[in-house]
Design a protein around this motif. Structure first.
Motif, PDB file in Angstrom:
ATOM      1  N   ALA A   1     -19.709 -13.824 -16.615  1.00 29.72           N
ATOM      2  CA  ALA A   1     -18.811 -14.520 -17.533  1.00 29.72           C
ATOM      3  C   ALA A   1     -19.178 -15.999 -17.522  1.00 29.72           C
ATOM      4  O   ALA A   1     -18.783 -16.744 -16.627  1.00 29.72           O
ATOM      5  N   ASN A   2     -19.943 -16.419 -18.522  1.00 28.27           N
ATOM      6  CA  ASN A   2     -20.379 -17.818 -18.586  1.00 28.27           C
ATOM      7  C   ASN A   2     -19.291 -18.669 -19.241  1.00 28.27           C
ATOM      8  O   ASN A   2     -18.344 -18.148 -19.817  1.00 28.27           O
ATOM      9  N   LYS A   3     -19.461 -19.946 -19.160  1.00 27.83           N
ATOM     10  CA  LYS A   3     -18.505 -20.926 -19.708  1.00 27.83           C
ATOM     11  C   LYS A   3     -17.140 -20.798 -19.037  1.00 27.83           C
ATOM     12  O   LYS A   3     -16.107 -21.031 -19.665  1.00 27.83           O
ATOM     13  N   SER A   4     -17.128 -20.367 -17.755  1.00 28.02           N
ATOM     14  CA  SER A   4     -15.855 -20.152 -17.060  1.00 28.02           C
ATOM     15  C   SER A   4     -15.423 -21.367 -16.253  1.00 28.02           C
ATOM     16  O   SER A   4     -14.807 -21.213 -15.200  1.00 28.02           O
ATOM     17  N   GLU A   5     -15.767 -22.538 -16.752  1.00 25.85           N
ATOM     18  CA  GLU A   5     -15.396 -23.726 -15.960  1.00 25.85           C
ATOM     19  C   GLU A   5     -13.891 -23.965 -15.944  1.00 25.85           C
ATOM     20  O   GLU A   5     -13.373 -24.559 -15.014  1.00 25.85           O
ATOM     21  N   SER A   6     -13.181 -23.454 -16.952  1.00 26.80           N
ATOM     22  CA  SER A   6     -11.731 -23.652 -16.948  1.00 26.80           C
ATOM     23  C   SER A   6     -11.025 -22.390 -16.448  1.00 26.80           C
ATOM     24  O   SER A   6     -11.138 -21.312 -17.039  1.00 26.80           O
ATOM     25  N   GLU A   7     -10.307 -22.541 -15.356  1.00 32.69           N
ATOM     26  CA  GLU A   7      -9.613 -21.395 -14.765  1.00 32.69           C
ATOM     27  C   GLU A   7      -8.616 -20.804 -15.746  1.00 32.69           C
ATOM     28  O   GLU A   7      -8.409 -19.595 -15.805  1.00 32.69           O
ATOM     29  N   LYS A   8      -7.969 -21.699 -16.489  1.00 28.09           N
ATOM     30  CA  LYS A   8      -6.908 -21.260 -17.393  1.00 28.09           C
ATOM     31  C   LYS A   8      -7.474 -20.313 -18.462  1.00 28.09           C
ATOM     32  O   LYS A   8      -6.975 -19.209 -18.683  1.00 28.09           O
ATOM     33  N   ASN A   9      -8.545 -20.775 -19.077  1.00 30.01           N
ATOM     34  CA  ASN A   9      -9.170 -19.931 -20.104  1.00 30.01           C
ATOM     35  C   ASN A   9      -9.651 -18.624 -19.512  1.00 30.01           C
ATOM     36  O   ASN A   9      -9.465 -17.557 -20.078  1.00 30.01           O
ATOM     37  N   TYR A  10     -10.289 -18.754 -18.356  1.00 34.87           N
ATOM     38  CA  TYR A  10     -10.902 -17.564 -17.766  1.00 34.87           C
ATOM     39  C   TYR A  10      -9.850 -16.519 -17.392  1.00 34.87           C
ATOM     40  O   TYR A  10     -10.039 -15.321 -17.627  1.00 34.87           O
ATOM     41  N   SER A  11      -8.722 -16.988 -16.863  1.00 35.23           N
ATOM     42  CA  SER A  11      -7.722 -15.988 -16.458  1.00 35.23           C
ATOM     43  C   SER A  11      -7.154 -15.258 -17.676  1.00 35.23           C
ATOM     44  O   SER A  11      -6.720 -14.113 -17.577  1.00 35.23           O
ATOM     45  N   LYS A  12      -7.209 -15.921 -18.823  1.00 41.42           N
ATOM     46  CA  LYS A  12      -6.735 -15.245 -20.040  1.00 41.42           C
ATOM     47  C   LYS A  12      -7.693 -14.123 -20.460  1.00 41.42           C
ATOM     48  O   LYS A  12      -7.268 -13.060 -20.894  1.00 41.42           O
ATOM     49  N   VAL A  13      -8.984 -14.410 -20.375  1.00 40.98           N
ATOM     50  CA  VAL A  13      -9.939 -13.401 -20.880  1.00 40.98           C
ATOM     51  C   VAL A  13     -10.334 -12.373 -19.803  1.00 40.98           C
ATOM     52  O   VAL A  13     -10.899 -11.330 -20.120  1.00 40.98           O
ATOM     53  N   TYR A  14      -9.999 -12.672 -18.565  1.00 43.11           N
ATOM     54  CA  TYR A  14     -10.433 -11.820 -17.457  1.00 43.11           C
ATOM     55  C   TYR A  14     -10.113 -10.317 -17.653  1.00 43.11           C
ATOM     56  O   TYR A  14     -10.998  -9.469 -17.502  1.00 43.11           O
ATOM     57  N   PRO A  15      -8.835  -9.955 -18.014  1.00 40.31           N
ATOM     58  CA  PRO A  15      -8.529  -8.522 -18.131  1.00 40.31           C
ATOM     59  C   PRO A  15      -9.415  -7.814 -19.161  1.00 40.31           C
ATOM     60  O   PRO A  15      -9.883  -6.692 -18.940  1.00 40.31           O
TER      61      PRO A  15
ATOM     62  N   PHE B   1     -17.844  -2.713 -16.445  1.00 38.61           N
ATOM     63  CA  PHE B   1     -18.978  -3.079 -15.579  1.00 38.61           C
ATOM     64  C   PHE B   1     -18.486  -3.707 -14.280  1.00 38.61           C
ATOM     65  O   PHE B   1     -19.186  -4.474 -13.646  1.00 38.61           O
ATOM     66  N   GLY B   2     -17.254  -3.392 -13.940  1.00 37.71           N
ATOM     67  CA  GLY B   2     -16.696  -3.906 -12.699  1.00 37.71           C
ATOM     68  C   GLY B   2     -16.234  -5.346 -12.843  1.00 37.71           C
ATOM     69  O   GLY B   2     -16.060  -5.864 -13.954  1.00 37.71           O
ATOM     70  N   GLU B   3     -16.076  -5.982 -11.702  1.00 36.84           N
ATOM     71  CA  GLU B   3     -15.598  -7.366 -11.635  1.00 36.84           C
ATOM     72  C   GLU B   3     -16.580  -8.306 -12.341  1.00 36.84           C
ATOM     73  O   GLU B   3     -17.761  -8.328 -12.005  1.00 36.84           O
ATOM     74  N   PRO B   4     -16.112  -9.084 -13.320  1.00 36.40           N
ATOM     75  CA  PRO B   4     -17.037 -10.065 -13.910  1.00 36.40           C
ATOM     76  C   PRO B   4     -17.368 -11.169 -12.901  1.00 36.40           C
ATOM     77  O   PRO B   4     -16.561 -11.446 -12.018  1.00 36.40           O
ATOM     78  N   PHE B   5     -18.539 -11.760 -13.081  1.00 34.28           N
ATOM     79  CA  PHE B   5     -18.965 -12.822 -12.165  1.00 34.28           C
ATOM     80  C   PHE B   5     -18.897 -14.137 -12.929  1.00 34.28           C
ATOM     81  O   PHE B   5     -19.741 -14.412 -13.784  1.00 34.28           O
ATOM     82  N   PRO B   6     -17.884 -14.977 -12.669  1.00 31.10           N
ATOM     83  CA  PRO B   6     -17.742 -16.197 -13.470  1.00 31.10           C
ATOM     84  C   PRO B   6     -18.721 -17.279 -13.061  1.00 31.10           C
ATOM     85  O   PRO B   6     -18.898 -17.548 -11.871  1.00 31.10           O
ATOM     86  N   VAL B   7     -19.373 -17.885 -14.053  1.00 32.23           N
ATOM     87  CA  VAL B   7     -20.255 -19.019 -13.785  1.00 32.23           C
ATOM     88  C   VAL B   7     -20.079 -20.060 -14.889  1.00 32.23           C
ATOM     89  O   VAL B   7     -19.490 -19.761 -15.933  1.00 32.23           O
ATOM     90  N   SER B   8     -20.574 -21.237 -14.632  1.00 27.82           N
ATOM     91  CA  SER B   8     -20.729 -22.188 -15.715  1.00 27.82           C
ATOM     92  C   SER B   8     -22.176 -22.654 -15.659  1.00 27.82           C
ATOM     93  O   SER B   8     -22.553 -23.415 -14.770  1.00 27.82           O
ATOM     94  N   ALA B   9     -22.963 -22.144 -16.590  1.00 29.10           N
ATOM     95  CA  ALA B   9     -24.380 -22.505 -16.586  1.00 29.10           C
ATOM     96  C   ALA B   9     -24.514 -23.997 -16.808  1.00 29.10           C
ATOM     97  O   ALA B   9     -25.279 -24.683 -16.141  1.00 29.10           O
ATOM     98  N   GLU B  10     -23.718 -24.478 -17.765  1.00 25.54           N
ATOM     99  CA  GLU B  10     -23.830 -25.876 -18.128  1.00 25.54           C
ATOM    100  C   GLU B  10     -23.496 -26.789 -16.957  1.00 25.54           C
ATOM    101  O   GLU B  10     -24.165 -27.786 -16.720  1.00 25.54           O
ATOM    102  N   GLN B  11     -22.465 -26.427 -16.206  1.00 28.71           N
ATOM    103  CA  GLN B  11     -22.049 -27.286 -15.094  1.00 28.71           C
ATOM    104  C   GLN B  11     -22.598 -26.807 -13.753  1.00 28.71           C
ATOM    105  O   GLN B  11     -22.159 -27.249 -12.701  1.00 28.71           O
ATOM    106  N   SER B  12     -23.542 -25.885 -13.804  1.00 27.21           N
ATOM    107  CA  SER B  12     -24.206 -25.359 -12.598  1.00 27.21           C
ATOM    108  C   SER B  12     -23.207 -24.855 -11.559  1.00 27.21           C
ATOM    109  O   SER B  12     -23.398 -25.057 -10.373  1.00 27.21           O
ATOM    110  N   LYS B  13     -22.171 -24.179 -12.000  1.00 24.55           N
ATOM    111  CA  LYS B  13     -21.177 -23.685 -11.044  1.00 24.55           C
ATOM    112  C   LYS B  13     -21.427 -22.219 -10.741  1.00 24.55           C
ATOM    113  O   LYS B  13     -21.596 -21.406 -11.655  1.00 24.55           O
ATOM    114  N   ASN B  14     -21.416 -21.917  -9.467  1.00 26.56           N
ATOM    115  CA  ASN B  14     -21.525 -20.536  -9.000  1.00 26.56           C
ATOM    116  C   ASN B  14     -22.911 -19.922  -9.212  1.00 26.56           C
ATOM    117  O   ASN B  14     -23.062 -18.704  -9.144  1.00 26.56           O
ATOM    118  N   LEU B  15     -23.893 -20.742  -9.517  1.00 25.17           N
ATOM    119  CA  LEU B  15     -25.210 -20.184  -9.828  1.00 25.17           C
ATOM    120  C   LEU B  15     -25.951 -19.709  -8.576  1.00 25.17           C
ATOM    121  O   LEU B  15     -26.617 -18.667  -8.596  1.00 25.17           O
TER     122      LEU B  15
END
Ligand code: GTP
Ligand code: GTP
Length: 461
Positions: free
Chosen positions: A144-158, A165-179
């Motif tokens: 799940a890219n572009k997940s830098e905002s927790e608020k947005n991500y928790s909305k789309v998570y379900p 495909f199981g648990e999505p793996f949140p990252v932010s490519a742009e902000q190099s988070k979780n890479l």
């Protein structure tokens, strides 16, 4: 919490019919980045390989070509492919395109990074791709890219979780988070499949060497001599698209790729015959190499064919090493070195920058010098010299330009081979003066031993 997900190991959908074949010619495991347009595939690709290669743009669908590169993470290496637009589009379009290429590409890969938008959620295109991935039976990590905002991500998570495909793996490519965590997960998945990612040779550091020359000059004997004497480790690499076998040879701490060693092994009569009548294989090997080792049979001297091969290597900008082999068959050899060097200067004057090595392959004489010369030529090919040094040398140049020609200044614009650009008042620069420029660079800036020097000219008022 969001950017530090639970370890997904074992939670991914395991599917049947997986293959361990790789997507391109070498044996590195292959990971494909798949996803609809604009989810950030190229951004993720670039971040993972650690350098910019594909074009990132706001416009939808700007990056189109499949791009492949290696991800090197500490001592682990795998291959990453940005599939760009291949899996994008409407349902029928994807299936139309996919029939031949897409499914095959999926099945030949080892792992898929299915990239979705962790900010805006899913659309029908994501479901189409998900269906295709399920059918292909390849292992998938849902990213799940572009997940830098927790608020947005928790909305789309379900919604993302419901893709199956199981648990999505949140990252932010742009902000190099979780890479790093993503790379760790990829590595553990590939290692679960039995890949040893540490053993992959680093192809970008390979010195590619083609041993060429007339039939019977002793090419195979020389290759065997190097391998034996240097106690080298040899790994054959079969080309999938061409009928060739290359070999990685580890000598000391350096890796060499000996190009097309099929030609250096025992050949069948028919192969031998084909090789004698055709130079195709030689041309191909030269084109794929960095350094060309031209083997001459000392008992026969330099022939027309040797001249042609040397010319080809020079024109292609390759490093060149000239070997007089079968030196043991030359009577009073120690007194004949000058004769052979004269022959070299006369018949191979256009590659007079090449180091010359005298060898006796059957007696294992000359191998150290041969390896050293290959290294020298390779280093010269990659050397950069400062602009100030080039211009200082040009100022001191003894040869004057022909009447009416003005040489303003120059600089090195490229390597492999070293290439210099000179600004002039007119583009007609006679070959003899070009040679004088090359000579000046070699004598006063750097000898560039073993490497041709290319010149370019640009007009300036
Ligand atoms: N907010 C946010 N934007 C991102 C992130 N990663 C990429 N983007 C932006 O998303 C847009 C698309 O990125 P690309 O990497 O070109 O996407 P792509 O999937 O390769 O797109 P195509 O070339 O159309 O296949 C760009 O404007 C990026 O700057 C991210 O982690 N967060
Ligand atoms: N005396 C002597 N014989 C050599 C030397 N190197 C190779 N030979 C012999 O020359 C012959 C040809 O050697 P190869 O190594 O097969 O030559 P090649 O260039 O690979 O030959 P092709 O496969 O026909 O292209 C063999 O009989 C070798 O034993 C050498 O340094 N001295």
């Amino acid at each position: 919490m969001l950017l530090n997900p639970k370890n997904q190991k074992g939670e991914q959908v395991k599917t049947e019919g997986q293959t361990n074949k790789s997507f391109t010619t070498n044996k590195l495991p292959t990971v494909l980045i798949v996803g609809k347009s604009n989810v950030g595939k190229s951004t993720l690709f670039n971040k993972l390989i650690g350098k910019k290669k594909s074009i990132v743009a706001d416009e939808r669908g700007t990056t189109r070509d499949a791009v492949v590169d290696r991800v090197v993470y500490f001592d682990k290496t795998f291959q990453l492919v940005d599939t760009c637009g291949i899996f994008e589009g409407k349902e029928d379009e994807i299936y139309e395109k996919s029939r031949e290429f897409t499914l095959k590409a999926l099945q030949e890969s080892d792992l898929i990074l299915f990239v979705v938008d962790g900010k805006n959620g899913l659309s029908s295109e994501d479901h189409t791709i998900a269906d295709m991935l399920r059918k292909s039976g390849v292992d998938v990590i849902l990213v799940a890219n572009k997940s830098e905002s927790e608020k947005n991500y928790s909305k789309v998570y379900p919604e993302l979780f419901s893709l199956g495909f199981g648990e999505p793996f949140p990252v932010s490519a742009e902000q190099s988070k979780n890479l790093d965590e993503l790379v760790e997960l990829i590595i553990s998945k590939l290692e679960e499949k039995g890949y040893d990612l540490s053993s992959a040779p680093k192809l970008e550091n390979l010195i590619r060497v083609a041993i060429v020359g007339r039939p019977n000059a002793g090419k195979s004997s020389l290759f065997n001599m190097i391998v034996k004497e240097e106690r080298a480790l040899v790994t054959p690499i079969a080309g999938t698209t061409r009928d060739t076998i290359d070999e990685i040879v580890k000598i000391g701490d350096k890796n060499y790729l000996f190009v097309d060693t099929a030609g250096l092994r025992k050949k069948s009569r028919i192969e031998d015959f084909i090789e004698r009548v055709s130079t195709f294989r030689t041309i191909d090997a030269i084109e794929r190499s960095d350094v060309v080792v031209l083997v001459i049979d000392s008992t026969e001297g330099i022939t027309r064919q040797d001249q042609r091969i040397a010319g080809l290597a020079e024109k292609n900008g390759k490093g060149i090493v000239v070997v007089f082999n079968k030196w043991d068959l030359i009577k009073h050899a120690d007194k004949r070195v000058k004769d052979f060097m004269d022959q070299f200067s006369e018949k191979l004057y256009f590659v007079d920058f090449a180091p010359v090595v005298f060898t006796s392959a059957i007696n294992h004489v000359g191998y150290k010098e041969l390896v050293r010369s290959i290294n020298t030529a390779y280093d010269s090919l990659h050397r950069r010299v400062p602009t100030s040094a080039v211009n200082a040398a040009i100022q001191r140049m003894i040869a004057r330009p022909p009447h009416g020609l003005k040489l303003y200044y120059g600089l090195q614009v490229d390597i492999r081979p070293p290439t210099f650009l000179f600004f002039v008042n007119k583009l007609e620069v006679p070959e003899s003066f070009q040679n004088a420029i090359r000579k000046t660079i070699r004598e006063q800036v750097d000898p560039f031993t073993g490497a041709p020097i290319f010149l370019k000219f640009k007009e300036r008022e």
